[in-house]
Motif scaffolding. Structure first.
Motif, short mmCIF file in Angstrom:
data_model
loop_
_atom_site.label_atom_id
_atom_site.label_comp_id
_atom_site.label_asym_id
_atom_site.label_seq_id
_atom_site.Cartn_x
_atom_site.Cartn_y
_atom_site.Cartn_z
N TYR A 1 0.90 -1.22 0.06
CA TYR A 1 0.03 0.22 0.09
C TYR A 1 0.77 1.36 0.01
O TYR A 1 1.97 1.21 0.60
CB TYR A 1 -0.99 -0.03 1.36
N GLN B 1 0.71 5.17 1.46
CA GLN B 1 -0.14 6.13 2.13
C GLN B 1 0.63 7.49 2.21
O GLN B 1 1.44 7.69 2.72
CB GLN B 1 -0.18 5.67 3.39
N PRO C 1 -4.46 4.34 3.13
CA PRO C 1 -3.79 3.54 2.39
C PRO C 1 -4.46 3.25 1.20
O PRO C 1 -5.59 3.05 1.04
CB PRO C 1 -3.72 2.35 3.28
N LEU D 1 -4.05 0.64 -2.08
CA LEU D 1 -3.29 -0.40 -2.51
C LEU D 1 -2.83 -0.33 -3.90
O LEU D 1 -3.47 0.20 -4.76
CB LEU D 1 -4.61 -1.50 -2.64
N LEU E 1 3.37 0.69 3.16
CA LEU E 1 2.83 -0.32 3.98
C LEU E 1 2.71 -1.61 3.27
O LEU E 1 2.05 -1.97 2.28
CB LEU E 1 1.56 0.11 4.62
#
Lengths: 115, 112
Positions: free
Chosen positions: B35, B37, B43, B45, B90
């Protein structure tokens, strides 16, 4: 298409006061609902989740959330907020429509805790 | 403890200089996600792996690539980082047949 709305961008709560963070979702099938918390500079930590059964779910750190299908809501609550709860909170929805492959997140609510 | 690990936690790169971010997991989950952000945003994808099968999101720029050499490791390659790619990245994992994703602590990328 699935979507999540968190109408409050910021919320300030006094330490010891109760908290409710709002989450509304749009989903075409049975939703799987999540609340994650993100402290500054950190990743996402799962607070709780709802898949089925009892509509009031308990999570970590004293949080709970209630699923209300009629209102398409999954609000997060805590009876007494601690200063360490200051963080960003994300509601997310996933489910069979996405083959469990993808979560859709709300834009988050930043919680500030005042002394 | 079983966990998702991301290295480095902070990465500084120069405009246009390729960079690789790393994610490893001890959960033995077969699905891994990346992800992006950006500040004060949800977030987003970028792509995910289902075992070795790569699944790209339609709006992920070609500048972003990924590799998964084995179950435990997944890499995010940014071929020519732009200023707009500065973000927290992430990594998350999930066991097939379950619904919960487990996130790593993230890598904050700064592009100078």
């Amino acid at each position: 298409a699935q979507s999540v709305t968190q109408p409050d961008i910021h919320i300030t709560v006094s330490e010891g006061a109760s908290l409710e963070l709002r989450c509304n979702y749009s989903y075409g099938a049975t939703p799987y609902l999540f609340w994650y918390v993100q402290s500054p500079g950190q990743g996402l930590q799962l607070l709780l989740k709802y898949f089925s059964g009892d509509t009031l779910v308990q999570g970590i750190k004293g949080f709970e959330a209630e699923f209300k299908r009629s209102q398409s809501s999954f609000n997060l609550r805590k009876p007494s907020v601690h200063w360490s709860d200051a963080a960003e909170y994300f509601c997310a929805v996933g489910g069979r429509n996405t083959g469990f492959q993808k979560l859709v997140f709300g834009t988050g609510t930043r919680l500030l805790v005042s002394p | 403890d079983a966990m998702v690990i991301q290295n480095p936690r902070y990465q500084v790169t120069q405009f246009g200089k390729p960079v690789t971010l790393s994610c490893s997991q001890t959960l033995n989950h077969n699905v891994m996600y990346w992800y992006q952000q950006k500040s004060s945003q949800a977030p987003k994808l970028l792509f995910h792996y289902y075992d070795k099968d790569f699944n790209n999101e339609a709006d992920t720029p070609d500048n972003f690539q990924s590799r998964r050499p084995n179950t435990s490791f997944c890499f995010l390659d940014i071929r020519s980082p732009g200023l707009g790619d500065a973000a927290m990245y992430l990594c998350a994992t999930r066991r097939d047949g379950t619904e919960t994703q487990y996130f790593g602590p993230g890598t904050r990328l700064l592009v100078l």
